[in-house]
Write an enzyme that holds these catalytic residues in place. Structure first.
Site, PDB file in Angstrom:
ATOM      1  N   LEU A  65       0.836  -1.210   0.000  1.00 21.06           N
ATOM      2  CA  LEU A  65       0.000   0.000   0.000  1.00 21.06           C
ATOM      3  C   LEU A  65       0.870   1.259   0.000  1.00 21.06           C
ATOM      4  O   LEU A  65       2.057   1.217   0.310  1.00 21.06           O
ATOM      5  CB  LEU A  65      -0.915  -0.013   1.235  1.00 21.06           C
ATOM      6  CG  LEU A  65      -1.825  -1.233   1.369  1.00 21.06           C
ATOM      7  CD1 LEU A  65      -2.662  -1.141   2.639  1.00 21.06           C
ATOM      8  CD2 LEU A  65      -2.734  -1.377   0.158  1.00 21.06           C
ATOM      9  N   PRO A  66       0.253   2.424  -0.300  1.00 17.48           N
ATOM     10  CA  PRO A  66       1.070   3.642  -0.449  1.00 17.48           C
ATOM     11  C   PRO A  66       1.771   4.111   0.830  1.00 17.48           C
ATOM     12  O   PRO A  66       2.940   4.473   0.783  1.00 17.48           O
ATOM     13  CB  PRO A  66       0.054   4.692  -0.916  1.00 17.48           C
ATOM     14  CG  PRO A  66      -1.076   3.906  -1.525  1.00 17.48           C
ATOM     15  CD  PRO A  66      -1.120   2.630  -0.757  1.00 17.48           C
ATOM     16  N   THR A  97       6.312   0.631   2.082  1.00 17.29           N
ATOM     17  CA  THR A  97       7.318   1.438   2.783  1.00 17.29           C
ATOM     18  C   THR A  97       6.564   2.427   3.658  1.00 17.29           C
ATOM     19  O   THR A  97       5.862   3.305   3.138  1.00 17.29           O
ATOM     20  CB  THR A  97       8.204   2.205   1.787  1.00 17.29           C
ATOM     21  OG1 THR A  97       8.854   1.264   0.937  1.00 17.29           O
ATOM     22  CG2 THR A  97       9.250   3.027   2.531  1.00 17.29           C
ATOM     23  N   LYS A 172      15.308  -0.019   5.586  1.00 16.95           N
ATOM     24  CA  LYS A 172      14.960   0.614   4.310  1.00 16.95           C
ATOM     25  C   LYS A 172      15.217   2.127   4.353  1.00 16.95           C
ATOM     26  O   LYS A 172      15.823   2.690   3.449  1.00 16.95           O
ATOM     27  CB  LYS A 172      13.490   0.314   4.008  1.00 16.95           C
ATOM     28  CG  LYS A 172      12.827   1.170   2.966  1.00 16.95           C
ATOM     29  CD  LYS A 172      12.861   0.562   1.596  1.00 16.95           C
ATOM     30  CE  LYS A 172      12.308   1.542   0.577  1.00 16.95           C
ATOM     31  NZ  LYS A 172      12.477   1.094  -0.772  1.00 16.95           N
ATOM     32  N   LYS A 247       9.541  10.825  -0.250  1.00 11.14           N
ATOM     33  CA  LYS A 247       8.752  10.074   0.741  1.00 11.14           C
ATOM     34  C   LYS A 247       9.686   9.369   1.740  1.00 11.14           C
ATOM     35  O   LYS A 247       9.499   9.468   2.960  1.00 11.14           O
ATOM     36  CB  LYS A 247       7.877   9.022   0.020  1.00 11.14           C
ATOM     37  CG  LYS A 247       7.149   8.105   0.972  1.00 11.14           C
ATOM     38  CD  LYS A 247       6.479   6.923   0.282  1.00 11.14           C
ATOM     39  CE  LYS A 247       5.989   5.943   1.334  1.00 11.14           C
ATOM     40  NZ  LYS A 247       5.372   4.736   0.786  1.00 11.14           N
TER      41      LYS A 247
HETATM   42  P1  NAD Z   1       0.754   2.367  -6.078  1.00 14.06           P
HETATM   43  O1  NAD Z   1       0.133   3.639  -5.679  1.00 14.06           O
HETATM   44  O2  NAD Z   1       0.979   2.078  -7.535  1.00 14.06           O
HETATM   45  O3  NAD Z   1      -0.096   1.133  -5.492  1.00 14.06           O
HETATM   46  C1  NAD Z   1      -0.738   1.134  -4.250  1.00 14.06           C
HETATM   47  C2  NAD Z   1      -2.109   0.502  -4.449  1.00 14.06           C
HETATM   48  O4  NAD Z   1      -2.744   0.346  -3.180  1.00 14.06           O
HETATM   49  C3  NAD Z   1      -3.054   1.353  -5.307  1.00 14.06           C
HETATM   50  O5  NAD Z   1      -3.447   0.604  -6.442  1.00 14.06           O
HETATM   51  C4  NAD Z   1      -4.239   1.648  -4.362  1.00 14.06           C
HETATM   52  O6  NAD Z   1      -5.484   1.655  -5.036  1.00 14.06           O
HETATM   53  C5  NAD Z   1      -4.131   0.496  -3.404  1.00 14.06           C
HETATM   54  N1  NAD Z   1      -4.794   0.706  -2.102  1.00 14.06           N
HETATM   55  C6  NAD Z   1      -4.689   1.746  -1.255  1.00 14.06           C
HETATM   56  N2  NAD Z   1      -5.415   1.517  -0.130  1.00 14.06           N
HETATM   57  C7  NAD Z   1      -5.977   0.299  -0.278  1.00 14.06           C
HETATM   58  C8  NAD Z   1      -6.826  -0.506   0.530  1.00 14.06           C
HETATM   59  N3  NAD Z   1      -7.251  -0.098   1.731  1.00 14.06           N
HETATM   60  N4  NAD Z   1      -7.230  -1.699   0.057  1.00 14.06           N
HETATM   61  C9  NAD Z   1      -6.802  -2.134  -1.159  1.00 14.06           C
HETATM   62  N5  NAD Z   1      -6.003  -1.425  -1.973  1.00 14.06           N
HETATM   63  C10 NAD Z   1      -5.583  -0.232  -1.536  1.00 14.06           C
HETATM   64  O7  NAD Z   1       2.143   2.276  -5.284  1.00 14.06           O
HETATM   65  P2  NAD Z   1       3.386   1.327  -5.590  1.00 14.06           P
HETATM   66  O8  NAD Z   1       4.366   2.042  -6.475  1.00 14.06           O
HETATM   67  O9  NAD Z   1       2.880  -0.031  -5.975  1.00 14.06           O
HETATM   68  O10 NAD Z   1       4.082   1.289  -4.150  1.00 14.06           O
HETATM   69  C11 NAD Z   1       3.567   0.490  -3.095  1.00 14.06           C
HETATM   70  C12 NAD Z   1       4.519   0.591  -1.917  1.00 14.06           C
HETATM   71  O11 NAD Z   1       5.816   0.133  -2.308  1.00 14.06           O
HETATM   72  C13 NAD Z   1       4.704   2.028  -1.412  1.00 14.06           C
HETATM   73  O12 NAD Z   1       4.736   2.015  -0.016  1.00 14.06           O
HETATM   74  C14 NAD Z   1       6.033   2.453  -2.022  1.00 14.06           C
HETATM   75  O13 NAD Z   1       6.712   3.441  -1.238  1.00 14.06           O
HETATM   76  C15 NAD Z   1       6.790   1.138  -2.009  1.00 14.06           C
HETATM   77  N6  NAD Z   1       7.846   1.067  -3.032  1.00 14.06           N
HETATM   78  C16 NAD Z   1       7.631   1.466  -4.305  1.00 14.06           C
HETATM   79  C17 NAD Z   1       8.647   1.403  -5.243  1.00 14.06           C
HETATM   80  C18 NAD Z   1       8.429   1.843  -6.665  1.00 14.06           C
HETATM   81  O14 NAD Z   1       9.422   1.966  -7.413  1.00 14.06           O
HETATM   82  N7  NAD Z   1       7.195   2.075  -7.105  1.00 14.06           N
HETATM   83  C19 NAD Z   1       9.913   0.916  -4.865  1.00 14.06           C
HETATM   84  C20 NAD Z   1      10.105   0.461  -3.564  1.00 14.06           C
HETATM   85  C21 NAD Z   1       9.056   0.549  -2.646  1.00 14.06           C
END
Ligand code: NAD
Length: 302
Positions: A65-66, A97, A172, A247
């Protein structure tokens, strides 16, 4: 085969869930965005109508999740996943994260309900999620880690048990604070070299083989040329977006404030990345800090 609930099928979650399917697991997926649930189903997964429905019969529940607020909302409270799974032999893994405090609070609530829980943030980005080569930094009990390991191995190749609850998040944000600070240091050196008329290739040749050497320089050089596959060669398409670096630096500052740690360079990096994001570079790779810095003068950014 393990019955897995996967909650949060975004940029990272969707390819991670796809790798679990490829490894032969049964994956019930849920996201607030119905199009992402439909895509999960099209990839061979099972569509769930809610997070709780996804967890029905699950041996393992994974969330991606975000931010911390979303994780609290998902797991805590009467309608949360922890209440729904109370007393079952299920393992909870949060791969988001988030702040250390939330990770510890949720793990504590899980433990009180008799559930094992791990914080397991990742590095490696969307490319690593697709290739199944993520690094997992895991916090929680050793027995829960041992149980999670084969599941995490379907999504990543480097899986580190960092310590007790919250230690994965701590690892992290400490790592990414090094990365943010070192990237800015490398960008500053190239900005200064440009102003001094020192060729970028020469600075690279010297520093990549001497004491200025670091990953931000040798694997991810922020000026085009010296490292051909670095984002600087493709107009700073991410990679790792400047918004995500901001972030993580904010999470590090939050943790530093809560723990009393002195992190002046981390604080500077957070405020510079705030300005870089505000300047319209949030969606660019974090190495685009170079283009922002080179456009500044000493009067504006001392
Ligand atoms: P994203 O925004 O693409 O995906 C998050 C998803 O969670 C969204 O589709 C949203 O609709 C869903 N969501 C939110 N609340 C919800 C709930 N209560 N029930 C069900 N679904 C829900 O984000 P992402 O890029 O996939 O990143 C996810 C996590 O991974 C974050 O914490 C981010 O910091 C971490 N991260 C991302 C990256 C990257 O390169 N994108 C790298 C390392 C870590």
């Amino acid at each position: 085969m393990t019955d897995i609930a996967f909650i949060g099928l975004g940029n990272m979650g969707a390819p991670m869930a796809a790798n679990l399917l490829r490894a032969g697991h049964r994956v019930r997926g849920f996201d607030l965005n119905p199009a992402l649930v439909a895509a999960h189903q099209a990839a061979g997964g099972i569509a769930a109508s809610s997070a709780i429905a996804a967890c029905e019969g699950a041996e393992v529940a994974i969330s991606m999740l975000p931010a911390g607020a979303h994780v609290r909302a998902l797991y805590l409270g009467d309608g949360g996943v922890i209440a729904a799974l109370r007393g079952r032999d299920a393992l909870l893994i949060d791969g988001s994260t988030i702040d250390v405090e939330t990770a510890r609070a949720v793990a504590e609530a899980a433990a009180a309900a008799g559930l094992a829980m791990l914080d397991a943030p990742v590095s490696g980005g969307v490319g690593g999620a697709q290739a199944g080569t993520l690094t997992f930094m895991v916090g929680g009990e050793a027995a829960a880690f041992a149980r999670a390991r084969p599941i995490l191995a379907a999504m990543g190749k480097n899986i580190v048990h960092a310590g007790g609850p919250g230690a994965g998040q701590a690892a992290k944000i400490c790592n990414n604070m090094i990365l943010g600070v070192s990237m800015l240091a490398v960008c500053e050196a190239f900005v200064l070299a440009d102003r001094l008329g020192l060729a970028r290739e020469k600075l690279f040749e010297v520093s990549s083989t001497s004491s200025g050497q670091c990953w931000s320089l040798t694997s991810y050089c922020p000026v085009p040329g010296p490292v051909p596959n670095a984002p600087s060669n493709r107009d700073y398409a991410p990679g790792f977006a400047a918004s995500l670096m901001l972030k993580d630096l904010k999470l590090a500052q939050q943790a530093a404030e809560a723990s009393g740690a002195a992190t002046p360079l981390g604080a500077s990096a957070a405020s510079l990345y705030q300005r870089i994001n505000d300047a319209g570079l949030a969606g660019k790779d974090f190495s685009a800090a170079f283009t922002w810095l080179s456009a500044q003068t000493r009067e504006v950014v001392p």
